[in-house]
Design a protein around this motif. Structure first.
Motif, short mmCIF file in Angstrom:
data_model
loop_
_atom_site.label_atom_id
_atom_site.label_comp_id
_atom_site.label_asym_id
_atom_site.label_seq_id
_atom_site.Cartn_x
_atom_site.Cartn_y
_atom_site.Cartn_z
N ALA A 33 0.84 -1.20 0.00
CA ALA A 33 0.00 0.00 0.00
C ALA A 33 0.87 1.25 0.00
O ALA A 33 1.73 1.41 0.87
N VAL A 34 0.67 2.11 -0.97
CA VAL A 34 1.44 3.34 -1.13
C VAL A 34 0.52 4.52 -0.86
O VAL A 34 -0.60 4.58 -1.39
N GLY A 35 0.96 5.46 -0.04
CA GLY A 35 0.09 6.60 0.22
C GLY A 35 0.50 7.44 1.40
O GLY A 35 1.63 7.36 1.89
N ASN A 36 -0.44 8.22 1.87
CA ASN A 36 -0.19 9.19 2.94
C ASN A 36 -0.88 8.78 4.23
O ASN A 36 -0.96 7.60 4.56
N SER A 37 -1.40 9.75 4.97
CA SER A 37 -2.02 9.46 6.26
C SER A 37 -3.24 8.56 6.12
O SER A 37 -3.51 7.72 7.00
N LEU A 38 -4.01 8.71 5.04
CA LEU A 38 -5.18 7.86 4.83
C LEU A 38 -4.77 6.40 4.72
O LEU A 38 -5.46 5.50 5.22
N THR A 39 -3.64 6.15 4.09
CA THR A 39 -3.13 4.79 3.92
C THR A 39 -2.59 4.24 5.23
O THR A 39 -2.75 3.06 5.55
N ALA A 40 -1.97 5.09 6.02
CA ALA A 40 -1.40 4.67 7.31
C ALA A 40 -2.49 4.31 8.32
O ALA A 40 -2.24 3.55 9.25
N GLY A 55 2.20 3.78 4.10
CA GLY A 55 1.49 5.04 4.32
C GLY A 55 2.28 5.96 5.23
O GLY A 55 2.64 5.59 6.34
N ILE A 56 2.55 7.17 4.75
CA ILE A 56 3.33 8.16 5.50
C ILE A 56 2.47 9.40 5.74
O ILE A 56 2.23 10.18 4.81
N PRO A 57 1.97 9.61 6.95
CA PRO A 57 1.19 10.82 7.21
C PRO A 57 1.96 12.08 6.82
O PRO A 57 3.14 12.23 7.13
N GLY A 58 1.27 12.96 6.11
CA GLY A 58 1.85 14.24 5.72
C GLY A 58 2.53 14.26 4.38
O GLY A 58 2.79 15.35 3.83
N ALA A 66 14.48 13.24 6.57
CA ALA A 66 15.04 13.89 7.76
C ALA A 66 14.08 14.94 8.32
O ALA A 66 14.40 15.60 9.30
N ILE A 67 12.90 15.06 7.69
CA ILE A 67 11.90 16.04 8.12
C ILE A 67 10.69 15.38 8.75
O ILE A 67 10.25 15.76 9.84
N ASN A 68 10.16 14.36 8.08
CA ASN A 68 8.91 13.72 8.50
C ASN A 68 9.19 12.55 9.45
O ASN A 68 9.82 11.57 9.05
N PRO A 69 8.73 12.61 10.70
CA PRO A 69 9.01 11.53 11.66
C PRO A 69 8.47 10.17 11.24
O PRO A 69 9.07 9.14 11.57
N TYR A 70 7.36 10.16 10.51
CA TYR A 70 6.76 8.89 10.10
C TYR A 70 7.58 8.21 9.01
O TYR A 70 7.65 6.98 8.97
#
Length: 442
Positions: free
Chosen positions: A43-50, A141-144, A157-161
């Protein structure tokens, strides 16, 4: 780190057959993957995927993510295991989230549940660092994250997820695009692009980070197609999702434009006097009045908000408790004016054209999330339960007003399954929506 494998278990076998019955038996069609190889779903995506919800990512939310639900149903059709970067039971609150503590005058009072998955002494530009999970995972899934950010080596190095999933030597040098292409799925889902408009929208058109601005359409197309080309190189099939109208969710529709309620004539007279008794082109009356907002192009740099403009959910406390929108004009970061809404709509349309073309060119399934969310604006009834895109009480959206509840994710997973079944001649069973909760009340 120990891998957490999400498995649904085997289906139970019937204990016996009633030989005394003379009624004919009707067998339901057995689960089937059709033309698909579901051995390795990514699964590839953002916060919705996470599975992000309630303004945070936590273990319960991860377990109810739509990829986890899809994988559970895929397993019934011969799919393989599905590995998520789950927070452990001793850090179940993850990054922290919101819960309802009580209601006051009909309004929910929300309090934060502290996160348990932070690494002490390490803070990134995007927030406190989270406990590492560097084993291979299939829920990416990576929020943000936005399509634009997915191609930036610095984003790790910016996004903690995202940083959480990278080896120390990869932080600041490996892109999300590389991480995705290396995953080598046999089947994949991609729901990316929401944050290429959402960051701009939630900032009231005043983003503070280049990753939160509206992404150039040509740049969006180039990066998005690179991702799809990389995923399909080995012959994998998949489903792509369009971007829904981000301004249709409760974060943008809960606070009405005329939220300035004047109950006494004294209030009306004071505000009329304060704003020149009509000299600025507007006046106040008893009842509901349009909020006062800042606008550099208007006389004295302020005006009444228009019915066609949107107030952000983040403005609610400032309006009710600090006098914004009446004695103090509402800052631009708390609302979207007509020109900003037009830009959001134009970019959403352009991004969706790119996504649709990618699906067509690669013979992939397409779940039109934009059309689906548009179709439920007026609400719907399913299994005698009413659902609507309404804050707190609508059963679909969590306490952040943007991300679904577990039940909302289950409904989305079923719509995706219907799309996959139709495209690939499969018979993947749908999720039992009733097994997943909506908003939790105290």
């Amino acid at each position: 780190m120990k891998r957490h494998i999400y498995k649904s278990g085997m289906l139970a076998l019937f204990a016996g057959i009633l030989l005394t019955s003379c009624d004919p038996e009707i067998d339901a069609p057995s689960a089937s993957a059709g033309e698909l190889d579901l051995t390795k779903y990514v699964a590839v995506g953002n916060s919705l995927t996470a599975g992000y919800q309630d303004r945070g990512l936590y273990r319960e939310a991860q377990l109810a993510s739509y990829p986890a639900l899809l994988a559970m149903q895929f397993e019934q059709a011969g799919g393989g295991e599905f590995v998520q970067p789950l927070f452990g039971t001793d850090e179940a609150s993850g990054s922290g989230y919101l819960r309802i503590d009580r209601f006051e005058n009909g309004r929910p009072v929300m309090v934060p549940v502290p996160g348990q998955a932070f690494r002490e002494g390490t803070t990134l530009p995007g927030g406190p660092a989270l406990t590492k999970y560097t084993d291979p995972v299939q829920n990416l899934g990576i929020p943000g994250i936005s399509v634009l950010a997915s191609a930036s080596p610095q984003y790790g190095a910016i996004n903690p997820y995202f940083e959480r999933l990278l080896e120390p030597g990869e932080v600041g040098s490996k892109t999300y695009v590389q991480e995705v292409i290396e995953s080598q799925p046999t089947f994949f889902s991609v729901w990316l692009g929401n944050n290429d408009v959402l960051g701009y929208a939630t900032a009231g058109g005043e983003p503070t980070s280049p990753f939160d601005n509206l992404t150039d359409r040509n740049v969006f197309g180039s990066i998005y197609n690179t991702i799809i080309d990389g995923l399909t190189t080995g012959g994998a099939e998949g489903v792509l999702m369009t971007i829904a109208d981000v301004t249709a969710v409760p974060f943008f529709t809960t606070v009405p434009y005329n939220a300035l309620a004047l109950e006494r004539q004294e209030q009306v007279d004071q505000l009329n006097a304060a704003y020149g008794s009509g000299a600025l082109g507007f006046s106040f009356q008893l009842g509901a009045n349009p909020l006062i907002v800042r606008d550099p192009s208007a006389p004295a740099g302020l005006r009444q908000i228009k019915p066609t403009e949107l107030v952000l959910l983040t403005a609610l406390d400032s309006i009710s408790g600090r006098g914004y929108g009446s004695a103090r004009p509402l800052p631009d970061r708390f609302f979207l004016d007509e020109s900003e809404l037009q830009m959001i709509a134009e970019h959403t349309t352009a991004y969706n054209e790119i996504i649709r073309k990618a699906a067509s060119d690669n013979s992939l399934a397409l779940f039109d999330a934009n059309a689906f969310f548009d179709s439920i604006k007026g609400g719907f009834v399913f299994d005698q339960v009413t659902y609507a895109p309404v804050f707190v009480s609508g059963n679909l959206f969590s306490l952040d007003g943007i991300h679904p509840t577990p039940r909302g994710y289950a409904i989305l997973a079923n719509e995706m399954i219907k799309t996959i079944n139709a495209e690939y001649n499969a018979n993947i069973p749908t999720v039992d929506v009733s097994q997943y909760r909506a908003v939790l009340f105290p």
